[in-house]
Write an enzyme that holds these catalytic residues in place. Structure first.
Site, PDB file in Angstrom:
ATOM      1  N   LYS A   1      23.486  19.869 -36.953  1.00  0.00           N
ATOM      2  CA  LYS A   1      22.753  19.494 -35.743  1.00  0.00           C
ATOM      3  C   LYS A   1      22.380  18.012 -35.824  1.00  0.00           C
ATOM      4  O   LYS A   1      21.919  17.543 -36.868  1.00  0.00           O
ATOM      5  CB  LYS A   1      21.506  20.379 -35.623  1.00  0.00           C
ATOM      6  CG  LYS A   1      20.693  20.230 -34.344  1.00  0.00           C
ATOM      7  CD  LYS A   1      19.557  21.257 -34.347  1.00  0.00           C
ATOM      8  CE  LYS A   1      18.689  21.197 -33.103  1.00  0.00           C
ATOM      9  NZ  LYS A   1      17.624  22.227 -33.118  1.00  0.00           N
TER      10      LYS A   1
ATOM     11  N   SER B   1      17.365  25.059 -29.294  1.00  0.00           N
ATOM     12  CA  SER B   1      17.944  23.750 -29.098  1.00  0.00           C
ATOM     13  C   SER B   1      19.211  23.508 -29.906  1.00  0.00           C
ATOM     14  O   SER B   1      19.934  22.541 -29.680  1.00  0.00           O
ATOM     15  CB  SER B   1      16.903  22.681 -29.468  1.00  0.00           C
ATOM     16  OG  SER B   1      16.526  22.785 -30.836  1.00  0.00           O
TER      17      SER B   1
ATOM     18  N   SER C   1      14.821  28.044 -32.117  1.00  0.00           N
ATOM     19  CA  SER C   1      16.080  27.328 -31.899  1.00  0.00           C
ATOM     20  C   SER C   1      17.186  27.731 -32.861  1.00  0.00           C
ATOM     21  O   SER C   1      18.350  27.396 -32.638  1.00  0.00           O
ATOM     22  CB  SER C   1      15.845  25.819 -32.005  1.00  0.00           C
ATOM     23  OG  SER C   1      14.972  25.380 -30.987  1.00  0.00           O
TER      24      SER C   1
END
Length: 616
Positions: A89, A163, A187
């Site tokens: 990420k 996310s 997330s």
């Protein structure tokens, strides 16, 4: 970097860690060609990616990995992730790579690897690219990014979840073997549920946050996405560990169980909310039926404190933590931020220090109620998300629907709990459904071991790859965990016997029944209360039935302290050659004991006593 027109289909799509290990064993000199092919198969136009490794960056990792292999003299035992490609990420640092947190104005080039990245590289893993996210990790939707919305891997009309949207997407499609996300409010779980993959949300502080752009430092955790629970567990142990450079890192106290009991008692919310999504409700009820069918006892608990704590993360003073995390970009260039993210962060300036302390007192009170509610249960099971929404619906209601996604996730880090999101099959409309198991801190391995059994029982497709788990994925024996001691018990500590409570009261978990090597004799000791046997290694011995139990490492000493003479704990050889700790007996006690080796075990001997005819 490969151009779009250069992309090729990868023969490694959907490989699990076991398959990667098999590949390099069969083709030990293919490291460079293999990873180059993986990189060439990835597209820059795929909105799940923000950045792909350049050929030079890939080569630098390969060269370093070859050095590690040479230092190990060709043995890959110290490099369990050798040559395994993974995605990160883009709120985590990789030395020499840009970090954007999905905000171009915020971008910088990292000087060093985040600790978790360094740990994984040291085990042989190779970063192939950085993935898209809801900007500054603010959202559960996967649509709040200037790099584009990440679409659901089963139906592109729907959201991917966020996310950690990009990390979930590339993993679900099998483009990498595992991926890293972060999880503050869910997330690392909601995207797993929306894409039919495993999402392991570790205990706070187990995986270091050094080199990770913060969202809410008190609640952030690096999370793991994988196609199988076993892979997620392996990666978490490779990435985790105490980091003195992270003020919120902490050491595992090794007091928690490493597995759930054979017939666990699991809590379920007394009132479930699905916001009118009947398919999500039906899928969760089906999952509950499956749990019951496999021996799980489900009991409702009052979900009120969980729901109240979940609401605090975005509707209380806790949102000010996000304002602090974003810092200068919000103060100096707010127009550079996603409008929805900016609106959420802006709310933080409305709270005072007094509000923050009140919020912390309320968090502590609700967290205490949650822990009390979970006492006596092995875990809590919830829907990973109560519903899913289309991309268009999120445009119309970006905050409301985001909030709905988090009602079963937002409270977890605030209450210092561990969590594991698991695939639970496909709904009637073809979209994935997921469940999440939640337990106290440091119960990560216990949840993972149960998750492995869950995945085995369902045999679902792996993510969106179209593949299912191969039978050999299920054949591995339960590993001995460094957080516990595996002990063989032979007599009064067996299941159902008088002293078994000395194991269960210390969160020990029964692993299996097996036998010793054929080199032991068993004796019924004289004058012991309750009656106990003694196990002695001797010529002319036989195999003796034992049970293996995993005792949390920190509880092992107090368990041993209760063992009276002439018994003790030593090293025991099993029939399959394994060496474990186990009950042994001092030889002096054998002189007055009865040889019961022929019975093959303590239970059979006791049964013979109970079934003997009564003399008149």
């Amino acid at each position: 970097m490969a151009s779009v027109s250069d992309t090729v289909a990868s023969p490694f799509r959907g490989f699990t860690l076991r398959e990667w290990q098999q590949h390099y064993r069969s083709a030990p000199d293919s490291l460079r060609t293999t990873l180059s092919l993986v990189l060439a198969s990835l597209s820059e136009t795929d909105t799940a990616w923000i950045y792909l490794a350049t050929a030079e960056q890939l080569e630098a990792q390969i060269t370093r990995l070859e050095t590690l292999r040479d230092q190990a003299e060709g043995s890959l035992s110290a490099l369990p992730l050798f040559g395994v490609p993974f995605a990160v990420k883009d709120n985590m640092d990789i030395a020499g790579w840009p970090t954007t947190a999905a905000c171009p104005a915020f971008a910088y080039t990292a000087d060093a690897d985040a600790t978790v990245i360094a740990n994984l590289k040291a085990k042989g893993a190779v970063v192939i690219g950085k993935t898209n996210l809801d900007q500054f990790a603010t959202g559960l939707v996967g649509t709040r990014s200037p790099y584009g919305a990440v679409r659901n891997t089963f139906n592109p009309e729907y959201v991917s979840g966020g996310s950690s949207s990009g990390s979930a997407s590339v993993l679900a499609r099998g483009l990498v073997a595992f991926s890293l996300g972060t999880d503050t409010a869910g997330s690392g779980r909601v995207p797993a549920g929306f894409n039919n993959i495993v999402g392991l949300k570790p205990t706070k502080g187990w995986l270091s946050n050094t080199g990770v752009v913060p969202a809410c430092r008190l609640n952030d955790t690096v999370s793991i996405f994988a196609l199988t629970v076993a892979d997620a567990q392996i990666v978490a142990h490779a990435a985790g560990g105490y980091d003195a450079a992270d003020a919120y890192s902490r050491k595992n106290p090794h007091t928690a169980p490493v597995a759930l009991p054979a017939q666990p008692r699991i809590a379920v919310p007394d009132r479930l909310e699905f916001f009118g999504d009947t398919q999500a409700e039906a899928a969760f009820n089906q999952a509950l039926d499956h749990l019951r069918h496999h021996g799980v006892t489900l009991e409702p608990i009052d979900f009120t404190p969980f729901r109240e704590l979940a609401e605090q993360l975005y509707y209380g003073a806790w949102v000010a933590e996000r304002t602090v995390a974003v810092g200068e970009i919000f103060e100096e260039s707010p127009e550079a931020m996603d409008p929805v993210v900016r609106g959420i962060v802006a709310n933080g300036v409305n709270y005072t220090a007094c509000d923050a302390w009140r919020a912390e007192y309320l968090r502590a009170e609700l967290a205490r109620k949650i822990h009390l509610a979970l006492e006596g249960f092995d875990a809590l099971v919830v829907p990973t998300s109560p519903t899913i929404r289309t991309q268009e619906e999120l445009v119309q209601e970006p905050v409301l629907y985001n909030s709905q996604f988090g009602i079963y996730t937002n409270f977890t880090n605030l209450a210092d709990l561990s969590a594991l999101a698991l695939p639970a099959g496909l709904r009637a409309d073809g979209l994935p459904a997921g469940i999440t198991l939640i337990a106290p801190a440091w119960h990560d391995d216990a949840l993972a071991n149960f998750g492995r059994q869950w995945q085995r029982s369902l045999s679902l497709p792996l993510g969106a790859t179209g593949f299912t788990m191969k039978p050999e994925e299920f054949m591995t024996a339960t590993p001995v965990n460094a957080a516990c001691v595996r002990v063989a018990v032979v007599g009064a500590h067996l299941t159902g016997m008088p002293l078994n409570f000395q194991l269960t009261s210390r969160h020990a978990v029964r692993v299996e029944q097996t036998t010793t090597a054929a080199t032991y004799k068993l004796y019924a000791l004289a004058n012991t209360t309750p009656p106990k046997p003694g196990l002695v290694r001797a010529e002319g011995g036989s195999t003796i039935i034992v049970e293996l139990w995993d005792i949390p490492l920190a509880r092992f000493g107090e368990f041993v302290a209760e063992i009276p003479a002439p018994l003790g704990i030593g090293s025991l050889e099993l029939a399959d050659g394994r060496i474990v700790k186990g009950f042994i007996c001092e030889p002096w006690a054998i002189s007055g004991a009865t040889d019961i080796t022929a019975f093959g075990g303590w239970r059979s001997y006791l049964h013979s006593l109970n079934s003997s005819p009564v003399k008149s």
